[in-house]
Scaffold this motif. Structure first.
Motif, PDB file in Angstrom:
ATOM      1  N   GLU A 369      30.850  37.025  41.846  1.00 17.90           N
ATOM      2  CA  GLU A 369      31.910  36.117  41.387  1.00 17.90           C
ATOM      3  C   GLU A 369      32.108  36.036  39.944  1.00 17.90           C
ATOM      4  O   GLU A 369      31.066  36.452  39.329  1.00 17.90           O
ATOM      5  N   ARG A 370      33.265  35.772  39.422  1.00 20.95           N
ATOM      6  CA  ARG A 370      33.383  35.374  38.018  1.00 20.95           C
ATOM      7  C   ARG A 370      34.314  34.229  37.719  1.00 20.95           C
ATOM      8  O   ARG A 370      35.316  34.080  37.660  1.00 20.95           O
ATOM      9  N   PRO A 371      33.328  33.032  37.839  1.00 23.40           N
ATOM     10  CA  PRO A 371      33.758  31.774  38.283  1.00 23.40           C
ATOM     11  C   PRO A 371      34.135  31.059  36.827  1.00 23.40           C
ATOM     12  O   PRO A 371      33.591  31.521  35.693  1.00 23.40           O
ATOM     13  N   ALA A 372      34.776  30.166  36.750  1.00 25.11           N
ATOM     14  CA  ALA A 372      35.181  29.233  35.529  1.00 25.11           C
ATOM     15  C   ALA A 372      35.334  27.841  35.918  1.00 25.11           C
ATOM     16  O   ALA A 372      35.808  27.676  37.252  1.00 25.11           O
ATOM     17  N   ARG A 373      35.073  26.751  35.306  1.00 31.36           N
ATOM     18  CA  ARG A 373      35.058  25.511  35.490  1.00 31.36           C
ATOM     19  C   ARG A 373      35.796  24.806  34.229  1.00 31.36           C
ATOM     20  O   ARG A 373      35.454  25.120  33.083  1.00 31.36           O
ATOM     21  N   VAL A 374      36.954  24.219  34.375  1.00 32.07           N
ATOM     22  CA  VAL A 374      37.592  23.678  33.304  1.00 32.07           C
ATOM     23  C   VAL A 374      37.687  22.130  33.363  1.00 32.07           C
ATOM     24  O   VAL A 374      37.960  21.479  34.470  1.00 32.07           O
ATOM     25  N   THR A 375      37.276  21.174  32.396  1.00 32.19           N
ATOM     26  CA  THR A 375      37.191  19.911  32.229  1.00 32.19           C
ATOM     27  C   THR A 375      38.317  19.583  31.424  1.00 32.19           C
ATOM     28  O   THR A 375      38.063  19.920  30.194  1.00 32.19           O
ATOM     29  N   VAL A 376      39.220  18.502  31.780  1.00 32.45           N
ATOM     30  CA  VAL A 376      40.111  18.328  30.636  1.00 32.45           C
ATOM     31  C   VAL A 376      40.119  16.517  30.520  1.00 32.45           C
ATOM     32  O   VAL A 376      40.105  15.860  31.476  1.00 32.45           O
ATOM     33  N   ARG A 377      39.966  16.275  29.393  1.00 32.96           N
ATOM     34  CA  ARG A 377      39.895  14.680  29.039  1.00 32.96           C
ATOM     35  C   ARG A 377      41.206  14.531  28.332  1.00 32.96           C
ATOM     36  O   ARG A 377      41.613  14.991  27.259  1.00 32.96           O
ATOM     37  N   SER A 378      41.705  13.540  28.817  1.00 36.11           N
ATOM     38  CA  SER A 378      43.170  12.868  28.337  1.00 36.11           C
ATOM     39  C   SER A 378      42.872  11.476  28.048  1.00 36.11           C
ATOM     40  O   SER A 378      41.874  10.750  28.405  1.00 36.11           O
ATOM     41  N   VAL A 379      43.881  10.959  27.564  1.00 38.57           N
ATOM     42  CA  VAL A 379      43.751   9.459  27.501  1.00 38.57           C
ATOM     43  C   VAL A 379      43.686   8.468  28.589  1.00 38.57           C
ATOM     44  O   VAL A 379      43.394   7.508  28.678  1.00 38.57           O
ATOM     45  N   ALA A 380      43.985   9.199  29.685  1.00 35.65           N
ATOM     46  CA  ALA A 380      44.122   8.654  30.884  1.00 35.65           C
ATOM     47  C   ALA A 380      42.981   8.835  31.782  1.00 35.65           C
ATOM     48  O   ALA A 380      42.470   8.118  32.823  1.00 35.65           O
ATOM     49  N   GLY A 381      41.858   9.451  31.382  1.00 36.12           N
ATOM     50  CA  GLY A 381      40.831   9.966  32.156  1.00 36.12           C
ATOM     51  C   GLY A 381      40.202  11.415  32.138  1.00 36.12           C
ATOM     52  O   GLY A 381      40.908  12.093  31.139  1.00 36.12           O
ATOM     53  N   THR A 382      39.336  11.729  32.866  1.00 37.86           N
ATOM     54  CA  THR A 382      38.861  13.095  32.941  1.00 37.86           C
ATOM     55  C   THR A 382      38.994  13.698  34.220  1.00 37.86           C
ATOM     56  O   THR A 382      38.726  12.995  35.273  1.00 37.86           O
ATOM     57  N   VAL A 383      39.610  14.948  34.130  1.00 36.52           N
ATOM     58  CA  VAL A 383      39.457  15.776  35.592  1.00 36.52           C
ATOM     59  C   VAL A 383      38.976  17.162  35.413  1.00 36.52           C
ATOM     60  O   VAL A 383      39.109  17.812  34.227  1.00 36.52           O
ATOM     61  N   THR A 384      38.422  17.502  36.443  1.00 35.47           N
ATOM     62  CA  THR A 384      37.613  18.841  36.633  1.00 35.47           C
ATOM     63  C   THR A 384      38.338  19.755  37.740  1.00 35.47           C
ATOM     64  O   THR A 384      38.407  19.137  38.597  1.00 35.47           O
ATOM     65  N   ALA A 385      38.186  21.194  37.581  1.00 33.86           N
ATOM     66  CA  ALA A 385      38.701  21.786  38.655  1.00 33.86           C
ATOM     67  C   ALA A 385      37.730  23.268  38.113  1.00 33.86           C
ATOM     68  O   ALA A 385      37.492  23.439  37.176  1.00 33.86           O
ATOM     69  N   GLU A 386      37.327  23.846  39.558  1.00 34.63           N
ATOM     70  CA  GLU A 386      36.665  25.089  39.227  1.00 34.63           C
ATOM     71  C   GLU A 386      37.051  26.237  40.159  1.00 34.63           C
ATOM     72  O   GLU A 386      37.904  25.972  41.295  1.00 34.63           O
ATOM     73  N   ALA A 387      37.163  27.456  39.756  1.00 32.68           N
ATOM     74  CA  ALA A 387      37.765  28.543  40.402  1.00 32.68           C
ATOM     75  C   ALA A 387      36.476  29.599  40.474  1.00 32.68           C
ATOM     76  O   ALA A 387      35.739  29.992  39.470  1.00 32.68           O
ATOM     77  N   PRO A 388      36.203  30.304  41.808  1.00 35.21           N
ATOM     78  CA  PRO A 388      35.022  31.261  41.906  1.00 35.21           C
ATOM     79  C   PRO A 388      35.456  32.538  41.628  1.00 35.21           C
ATOM     80  O   PRO A 388      34.649  33.114  41.145  1.00 35.21           O
ATOM     81  N   ASN A 389      36.545  32.823  41.622  1.00 36.60           N
ATOM     82  CA  ASN A 389      37.272  34.071  41.261  1.00 36.60           C
ATOM     83  C   ASN A 389      38.643  33.638  40.897  1.00 36.60           C
ATOM     84  O   ASN A 389      39.242  33.013  41.124  1.00 36.60           O
ATOM     85  N   PRO A 390      39.349  35.013  40.188  1.00 37.92           N
ATOM     86  CA  PRO A 390      40.634  34.564  39.964  1.00 37.92           C
ATOM     87  C   PRO A 390      41.323  34.829  41.221  1.00 37.92           C
ATOM     88  O   PRO A 390      40.814  35.553  41.974  1.00 37.92           O
ATOM     89  N   VAL A 391      42.565  34.131  41.241  1.00 38.08           N
ATOM     90  CA  VAL A 391      43.418  34.437  42.327  1.00 38.08           C
ATOM     91  C   VAL A 391      43.934  36.022  42.282  1.00 38.08           C
ATOM     92  O   VAL A 391      44.137  36.459  41.332  1.00 38.08           O
ATOM     93  N   GLY A 392      44.096  36.605  43.536  1.00 38.80           N
ATOM     94  CA  GLY A 392      44.292  38.039  43.410  1.00 38.80           C
ATOM     95  C   GLY A 392      43.098  38.932  43.736  1.00 38.80           C
ATOM     96  O   GLY A 392      43.078  40.256  43.910  1.00 38.80           O
ATOM     97  N   ASP A 393      41.706  38.249  43.335  1.00 39.74           N
ATOM     98  CA  ASP A 393      40.687  39.345  43.709  1.00 39.74           C
ATOM     99  C   ASP A 393      40.633  39.569  45.335  1.00 39.74           C
ATOM    100  O   ASP A 393      40.868  38.765  46.084  1.00 39.74           O
ATOM    101  N   ALA A 394      40.120  40.527  45.586  1.00 41.80           N
ATOM    102  CA  ALA A 394      39.730  41.000  46.943  1.00 41.80           C
ATOM    103  C   ALA A 394      38.984  39.840  47.625  1.00 41.80           C
ATOM    104  O   ALA A 394      39.199  39.666  48.949  1.00 41.80           O
ATOM    105  N   ASP A 395      38.168  39.116  46.998  1.00 45.96           N
ATOM    106  CA  ASP A 395      37.520  37.843  47.804  1.00 45.96           C
ATOM    107  C   ASP A 395      37.857  36.634  47.467  1.00 45.96           C
ATOM    108  O   ASP A 395      37.293  35.834  47.784  1.00 45.96           O
ATOM    109  N   HIS A 396      39.134  36.529  46.959  1.00 48.92           N
ATOM    110  CA  HIS A 396      39.663  35.295  46.466  1.00 48.92           C
ATOM    111  C   HIS A 396      40.983  35.192  46.271  1.00 48.92           C
ATOM    112  O   HIS A 396      41.784  35.691  45.490  1.00 48.92           O
ATOM    113  N   HIS A 397      41.874  34.928  47.550  1.00 49.41           N
ATOM    114  CA  HIS A 397      43.302  34.773  47.762  1.00 49.41           C
ATOM    115  C   HIS A 397      43.915  36.084  47.279  1.00 49.41           C
ATOM    116  O   HIS A 397      44.673  36.153  46.322  1.00 49.41           O
ATOM    117  N   PRO A 398      43.634  37.293  48.013  1.00 49.09           N
ATOM    118  CA  PRO A 398      44.141  38.626  47.614  1.00 49.09           C
ATOM    119  C   PRO A 398      45.297  38.650  47.842  1.00 49.09           C
ATOM    120  O   PRO A 398      46.086  38.089  48.633  1.00 49.09           O
TER     121      PRO A 398
END
Length: 454
Positions: A369-398
């Motif tokens: 995998e080539r993963p990433a986790r992104v956390t964004v803090r705004s005035v309204a709170g904090t949200v997080t999302a993670e992707a295991p591989n880029p979209v388009g990888d043979a192993d992830h939504h090709p």
């Protein structure tokens, strides 16, 4: 000992390439090769439209010849077509790649193979077999090579793929094909990754050089001037890094590397893609001004943390830029690389609030995998999302034969050029001679034509 092992593996690869017949290839790799070819040609046509690429073609003043400059409106000599199409292909960082090869097998070889096929008027099945051989050999060398830290993968291990594909088109026997691959492994570029981060377009030239060097290696073998001696043990295995001979000829004909690649939907380095995908997922959940963005990723991507950029290439290799662009614009496409977009003060301000760091838990998931986790803090709170591989990888939504044409049509501004490429790809298996069909790809252009010498 290691040189002998490399030589034996290259000899076996040469025999496999020389004996490869399109009729014997299973349906899975056949279909995937067609998808990769569609992507390569579409992205090359898109890159040909870029002002930088147009200026390069004009400066080159390519003379007339039998090989197409895809999307540039003219044909030229084989080596010029191989070089210029390769640079157009990588111009926007949209070229197909392979995470386990740690680079781009198709871009290293397809421009050379297609240019030579057009010159020789090769049959469709031979052209497809040569393209497949190029991918399989190049990807195996990529898997086998562990480059020294700081070395960019453009232009080194992939020369072997171009050499193999061109040798297959020239009809060389097993020994001569092994010689071509060996010679290709002795012509690597030692490019530093910092060139890409600095926005230096010499990085694109490394891919042009790889294609032309592969052509040269095959011609040397055809002239009886190349032989298999295990050259890669020294060039790739000592000077540029480490080489595992066992990976060089691992299961050719049963493990098809072409089925393990990725297709890119973002105009940026693949190391940024998982983070961009996660940012796009978060975009609809944000409320209020973004105060801080944390991008956690693997160690291969953690160094792409520059918050300033000198031009399009440097921006494509900046996680802060690509993530900020995704959050602001909802896309990381070629339009995001315009002079106006690159100078946008709001994007720069947001990028300045992006922090990039390697996360041990994500690093442990390499290379599957080539993963990433992104956390964004705004005035309204904090949200997080993670992707295991880029979209388009043979192993992830090709991407598929149904979805890739839609992506390319969106990038190219319409379905007409995509339809034309699809028609060529569909016709190739039945063509006794591919020259005219390939030369027609030069016409995938806007209202312009490239300069050529009378």
């Amino acid at each position: 000992m290691r040189q002998r092992e490399v030589r034996a593996a290259v000899d076996r690869l040469g025999a496999w390439v020389a004996g490869l017949r399109w009729a014997d290839v299973p349906a899975g790799p056949r279909e995937r090769l067609g998808l990769v070819l569609l992507d390569v040609l579409g992205v090359t046509a898109l890159g040909a439209r870029e002002p930088e690429q147009r200026r390069l073609v004009e400066a080159w003043t390519p003379g007339p010849g039998p090989a197409p400059l895809v999307g540039a409106g003219c044909t030229t000599m084989v080596e010029a077509a191989a070089w210029l199409n390769a640079t157009a292909l990588v111009r926007l960082e949209l070229d197909e790649g392979h995470k386990r090869a740690k680079g781009h097998p198709a871009a290293h070889a397809f421009p050379a193979v297609l240019a030579l096929a057009a010159e020789r008027d090769a049959s469709g099945p031979d052209t497809l077999a040569a393209l497949l051989a190029a991918y399989e050999v190049g990807a195996r060398f990529g898997r086998a090579t562990r480059l020294r830290p700081g070395t960019h993968p453009h232009g080194n291990w992939g020369v072997t793929g171009a050499a193999a594909g061109c040798a297959r088109l020239l009809g060389l026997d097993a020994g001569a094909t092994a010689g071509a691959i060996d010679a290709g492994s002795g012509m690597p570029i030692a490019g530093h990754f910092a060139s890409a981060l600095d926005g230096n377009r010499v990085r694109d030239a490394w891919m042009g050089s790889a294609n032309v060097s592969g052509l040269a290696a095959a011609r040397m073998a055809a002239a009886g001037l190349a032989r298999s001696t295990g050259t890669a043990a020294g060039s790739l295995g000592e000077l540029l890094g480490e080489l595992d001979p066992a990976e060089l000829d691992a299961d050719p004909g049963s493990r098809w590397e072409v089925e393990g690649g990725y297709v890119k939907r973002h105009a940026s380095c693949s190391f940024t893609h998982a983070a961009v995908d996660a940012a796009l997922e978060l975009r609809g959940r944000l409320d209020g001004e973004v105060e801080e963005v944390l991008v956690e990723t693997h160690s291969l991507a953690a160094g792409l943390d520059r918050r300033t950029w000198t031009g399009p290439l440097a921006a494509m290799f900046s996680v802060p830029f690509t993530v900020a662009t995704a959050l602001r614009r909802g896309r990381m496409d070629p339009a995001a690389l315009s002079a106006e977009a690159l100078a946008d003060p709001a994007t720069a301000a947001l990028a300045a609030r992006v922090t990039v760091r390697a996360a041990p838990d994500l690093d442990a998931r390499l290379p599957a995998e080539r993963p990433a986790r992104v956390t964004v803090r705004s005035v309204a709170g904090t949200v997080t999302a993670e992707a295991p591989n880029p979209v388009g990888d043979a192993d992830h939504h090709p991407f598929t034969t149904q979805t890739l044409p839609t992506l390319l049509a969106d990038l190219l501004g319409g379905s007409e050029p995509v339809d034309a490429i699809q028609a060529v790809c569909a016709a190739l298996p039945g063509l006794p001679a591919v020259g005219d069909a390939l030369r027609g790809l030069a016409g995938l252009k806007e209202d312009r034509s490239c300069v050529s010498t009378p």
